[in-house]
Design a protein around this motif. Structure first.
Motif, PDB file in Angstrom:
ATOM      1  N   THR A  24     100.698  77.075 -32.106  1.00  0.00           N
ATOM      2  CA  THR A  24     100.733  76.060 -33.211  1.00  0.00           C
ATOM      3  C   THR A  24     100.211  74.857 -33.365  1.00  0.00           C
ATOM      4  O   THR A  24     100.061  73.863 -33.526  1.00  0.00           O
ATOM      5  CB  THR A  24     102.786  75.751 -32.732  1.00  0.00           C
ATOM      6  N   VAL A  25      99.937  74.214 -31.716  1.00  0.00           N
ATOM      7  CA  VAL A  25      98.672  73.180 -31.203  1.00  0.00           C
ATOM      8  C   VAL A  25      97.884  73.232 -32.261  1.00  0.00           C
ATOM      9  O   VAL A  25      97.338  72.060 -33.257  1.00  0.00           O
ATOM     10  CB  VAL A  25      98.463  73.178 -30.268  1.00  0.00           C
TER      11      VAL A  25
ATOM     12  N   LEU B 187      98.904  62.550 -28.094  1.00  0.00           N
ATOM     13  CA  LEU B 187      99.850  62.888 -28.410  1.00  0.00           C
ATOM     14  C   LEU B 187      99.576  63.755 -26.439  1.00  0.00           C
ATOM     15  O   LEU B 187      98.677  65.065 -26.939  1.00  0.00           O
ATOM     16  CB  LEU B 187     100.801  63.820 -28.939  1.00  0.00           C
ATOM     17  N   ALA B 188     100.556  64.351 -26.311  1.00  0.00           N
ATOM     18  CA  ALA B 188     100.460  65.662 -25.079  1.00  0.00           C
ATOM     19  C   ALA B 188     101.806  65.921 -24.231  1.00  0.00           C
ATOM     20  O   ALA B 188     103.010  65.569 -24.593  1.00  0.00           O
ATOM     21  CB  ALA B 188      99.871  65.040 -23.816  1.00  0.00           C
ATOM     22  N   ILE B 189     101.485  67.596 -24.394  1.00  0.00           N
ATOM     23  CA  ILE B 189     102.564  68.519 -24.868  1.00  0.00           C
ATOM     24  C   ILE B 189     101.953  68.493 -22.723  1.00  0.00           C
ATOM     25  O   ILE B 189     101.644  69.342 -22.194  1.00  0.00           O
ATOM     26  CB  ILE B 189     102.040  70.247 -25.228  1.00  0.00           C
ATOM     27  N   THR B 190     103.407  67.891 -21.903  1.00  0.00           N
ATOM     28  CA  THR B 190     102.710  67.462 -20.694  1.00  0.00           C
ATOM     29  C   THR B 190     104.171  68.633 -19.797  1.00  0.00           C
ATOM     30  O   THR B 190     103.573  69.082 -18.844  1.00  0.00           O
ATOM     31  CB  THR B 190     103.518  66.276 -20.009  1.00  0.00           C
ATOM     32  N   GLU B 191     104.902  69.265 -20.224  1.00  0.00           N
ATOM     33  CA  GLU B 191     105.701  70.136 -20.036  1.00  0.00           C
ATOM     34  C   GLU B 191     106.287  72.220 -21.113  1.00  0.00           C
ATOM     35  O   GLU B 191     106.931  70.940 -22.445  1.00  0.00           O
ATOM     36  CB  GLU B 191     107.081  69.590 -19.023  1.00  0.00           C
ATOM     37  N   THR B 192     105.817  72.279 -20.791  1.00  0.00           N
ATOM     38  CA  THR B 192     106.327  73.621 -21.715  1.00  0.00           C
ATOM     39  C   THR B 192     105.747  75.552 -21.072  1.00  0.00           C
ATOM     40  O   THR B 192     105.697  75.030 -20.373  1.00  0.00           O
ATOM     41  CB  THR B 192     105.473  73.915 -22.976  1.00  0.00           C
ATOM     42  N   SER B 193     106.763  75.889 -21.475  1.00  0.00           N
ATOM     43  CA  SER B 193     107.465  77.011 -20.414  1.00  0.00           C
ATOM     44  C   SER B 193     108.587  77.917 -20.538  1.00  0.00           C
ATOM     45  O   SER B 193     109.019  77.011 -21.897  1.00  0.00           O
ATOM     46  CB  SER B 193     106.948  77.117 -19.352  1.00  0.00           C
ATOM     47  N   ARG B 194     108.510  78.961 -20.173  1.00  0.00           N
ATOM     48  CA  ARG B 194     109.722  80.207 -20.840  1.00  0.00           C
ATOM     49  C   ARG B 194     110.362  80.728 -19.547  1.00  0.00           C
ATOM     50  O   ARG B 194     109.592  81.038 -19.202  1.00  0.00           O
ATOM     51  CB  ARG B 194     109.318  81.113 -21.800  1.00  0.00           C
ATOM     52  N   SER B 195     111.677  80.077 -18.602  1.00  0.00           N
ATOM     53  CA  SER B 195     111.592  80.286 -17.784  1.00  0.00           C
ATOM     54  C   SER B 195     112.195  81.893 -18.232  1.00  0.00           C
ATOM     55  O   SER B 195     113.414  82.341 -18.674  1.00  0.00           O
ATOM     56  CB  SER B 195     113.172  79.997 -17.315  1.00  0.00           C
TER      57      SER B 195
ATOM     58  N   LEU C  68      90.858  69.178 -27.751  1.00  0.00           N
ATOM     59  CA  LEU C  68      92.116  69.922 -27.281  1.00  0.00           C
ATOM     60  C   LEU C  68      91.685  70.150 -26.036  1.00  0.00           C
ATOM     61  O   LEU C  68      91.000  71.287 -25.247  1.00  0.00           O
ATOM     62  CB  LEU C  68      92.518  70.963 -27.525  1.00  0.00           C
ATOM     63  N   HIS C  69      93.071  69.352 -24.573  1.00  0.00           N
ATOM     64  CA  HIS C  69      92.822  69.767 -22.946  1.00  0.00           C
ATOM     65  C   HIS C  69      93.588  70.867 -22.511  1.00  0.00           C
ATOM     66  O   HIS C  69      94.860  69.932 -22.950  1.00  0.00           O
ATOM     67  CB  HIS C  69      92.413  68.689 -22.659  1.00  0.00           C
ATOM     68  N   HIS C  70      92.892  71.260 -21.681  1.00  0.00           N
ATOM     69  CA  HIS C  70      94.224  72.746 -21.228  1.00  0.00           C
ATOM     70  C   HIS C  70      94.690  71.984 -20.147  1.00  0.00           C
ATOM     71  O   HIS C  70      93.745  71.759 -19.178  1.00  0.00           O
ATOM     72  CB  HIS C  70      94.207  73.957 -21.237  1.00  0.00           C
TER      73      HIS C  70
ATOM     74  N   ALA D 268      97.986  69.666 -23.155  1.00  0.00           N
ATOM     75  CA  ALA D 268      98.817  71.828 -23.566  1.00  0.00           C
ATOM     76  C   ALA D 268      98.572  71.365 -22.093  1.00  0.00           C
ATOM     77  O   ALA D 268      98.408  71.877 -21.835  1.00  0.00           O
ATOM     78  CB  ALA D 268      98.760  72.340 -24.179  1.00  0.00           C
ATOM     79  N   PHE D 269     100.188  71.292 -21.752  1.00  0.00           N
ATOM     80  CA  PHE D 269      99.894  72.068 -19.748  1.00  0.00           C
ATOM     81  C   PHE D 269     101.056  72.694 -19.752  1.00  0.00           C
ATOM     82  O   PHE D 269     102.976  72.804 -20.807  1.00  0.00           O
ATOM     83  CB  PHE D 269     100.439  70.821 -19.664  1.00  0.00           C
ATOM     84  N   TRP D 270     101.211  73.991 -19.162  1.00  0.00           N
ATOM     85  CA  TRP D 270     101.974  74.702 -18.929  1.00  0.00           C
ATOM     86  C   TRP D 270     102.151  74.836 -17.390  1.00  0.00           C
ATOM     87  O   TRP D 270     101.859  74.122 -16.647  1.00  0.00           O
ATOM     88  CB  TRP D 270     100.973  76.537 -19.105  1.00  0.00           C
ATOM     89  N   PHE D 271     104.270  74.032 -17.827  1.00  0.00           N
ATOM     90  CA  PHE D 271     104.348  73.537 -16.686  1.00  0.00           C
ATOM     91  C   PHE D 271     105.274  74.270 -16.211  1.00  0.00           C
ATOM     92  O   PHE D 271     106.094  74.643 -17.314  1.00  0.00           O
ATOM     93  CB  PHE D 271     104.512  72.033 -16.669  1.00  0.00           C
TER      94      PHE D 271
END
Length: 406
Positions: free
Chosen positions: A331-332, A306-314, A9-11, A345-348
């Motif tokens: 979860t990942v 699959l990559a989670i290319t964007e996720t975050s909380r505003s 898994l790459h971050h 998985a990217f924090w975006f």
């Protein structure tokens, strides 16, 4: 072996890179790099990305500045950025098109030369940076782009309704296919990460569709570019009814491309939309359940990494942001154990961003600042936006450092 086939898994992190340079009455230019002062503080931003523990970064090219006149490229700033990325050891998944076209491209996506011109520009960028730009996204979130430019008339070419959405979507799909093929012709080793917005629906689907139809609708862009839209496709009739030509559909089937990685963008408090009988949409919280649901749906449909290319909380509540760091990475870990091929998985975004409503608003820019980031933007008396890592940055860095390498 590549980063997306090595079993690890790459971050990653990302810099918000929306560019809508066109102005009109009631519409300001929207350039996130300008608003966040990334053009001036990009070295600090990239070093923060590396310091976060990320090995991948999603970063985008402002096409309208790199090609200020048709066929004339100015790579001077881009050269510096690419050199710094290489120095920092950040592998760039490059957005050649996030949102927005150059000022000189008349009618934006409706220009009959759009697919050819975007492909020419992307190939020029890829050819210039071997060893740096080895992973490329032809166009970010095509369905969101089609909504804002084609259905809702908020961005050029300002079309409206379902016919407008399909018109723009078809142009985007043709551009994505042309881009991948043109880049592959000059750089066969480049990997393609196609990034989709992961829509989910509760109650009704979008624009009068049912939930089941909406779940097919959300895959339209990827289905078009991968040549899946034949006459038997569930949304074929929808596309034709709203203006898709048989000739364009045939071209997309003939020239179909396959992503190396499917990127899924997911925001726990926004991606899932509750739609009432009148068609009004309102975002609802879906937490990690929504993320797992989307990852499974994309895996079942395409069977690709699959990559989670964007996720975050505003949220201004940094504890909630820290909790999403933990929920996301836990979860990942779980879905990978279950066999889902999640490779990144990217924090975006890494930094806070300015809400797109800034473009149509009149208030001072900072009233549109959204607290998405692991790094807060804090304006000082000198008007400079200081970069202030928050507790979620520390949580992300600690979790990434402690994540198993398997």
């Amino acid at each position: 072996m590549t980063w997306y086939t090595d079993g690890r898994l790459h971050h990653g992190v990302g810099i918000e890179d929306t560019f809508i340079p066109q102005e009109r009455p009631g519409g300001r230019a929207l350039d996130e790099y300008d608003l966040t002062q990334h053009y001036h503080l990009w070295r600090e931003d990239l070093r923060l990305a590396a310091h976060s523990g990320a090995t991948l970064i999603r970063w985008g090219v402002p096409w309208y500045l790199v090609e200020p006149r048709a066929g004339t490229f100015d790579f001077s700033w881009l050269d510096e950025v690419m050199t710094e990325l290489q120095h920092l050891g950040l592998r760039c998944v490059l957005d050649v098109m996030h949102y927005g076209t150059p000022l000189w491209l008349e009618n934006s996506f409706l220009n009959p030369r759009y697919p050819e011109l975007v492909a020419r520009y992307a190939a020029a960028v890829a050819a210039r940076y071997p060893g740096v730009v080895d992973d490329l996204t032809p166009l970010n979130e095509p369905m969101v782009n089609a909504i804002w430019c084609g259905r809702d008339g908020r961005w050029p070419p300002y079309l409206t309704g379902q016919h407008g959405l399909v018109t723009v979507l078809m142009r985007l799909a043709l551009g994505m296919v042309a881009t991948q093929r043109a880049v592959a012709a000059v750089r066969p080793e480049v990997a393609f990460v196609h990034v989709d917005a992961g829509f989910r629906w509760v109650g009704h689907g979008p624009d009068g569709l049912g939930v089941a139809e909406g779940n097919e609708w959300r895959f339209l862009a990827l289905d078009l570019i991968t040549g899946r839209v034949t006459e038997s496709h569930p949304m074929h009739e929808y596309l034709v009814r709203h203006g898709a030509s048989a000739a364009d559909l045939a071209v997309l089937r003939r020239d179909a491309v396959t992503p190396d990685v499917v990127g899924v963008n997911y925001y726990p408090a926004f991606t899932t939309q509750a739609v009432d009988a009148s068609g009004r949409e309102a975002p609802v919280e879906a937490g990690t359940d929504g993320l797992v649901d989307l990852l499974r749906a994309y895996h079942d449909r395409y069977g690709l990494p699959l990559a989670i290319t964007e996720t975050s909380r505003s949220t201004p509540d940094v504890a909630e942001k820290c909790a999403w760091v933990d929920d996301l990475l836990d979860t990942v870990d779980t879905v990978r154990d279950e066999g889902l091929p999640v490779v990144a998985a990217f924090w975006f975004p890494l930094l806070d961003l300015y809400d797109w409503s800034y473009r149509e608003g009149t208030r001072p820019a900072d009233e549109y600042l959204m607290p998405f980031g692991l790094v807060d933007l804090v304006r000082g008396a000198d008007r400079v936006l200081r970069r202030v890592p928050n507790a979620a940055f520390d949580r992300w860095r600690a979790r990434v450092a402690g994540f198993p390498s398997r």
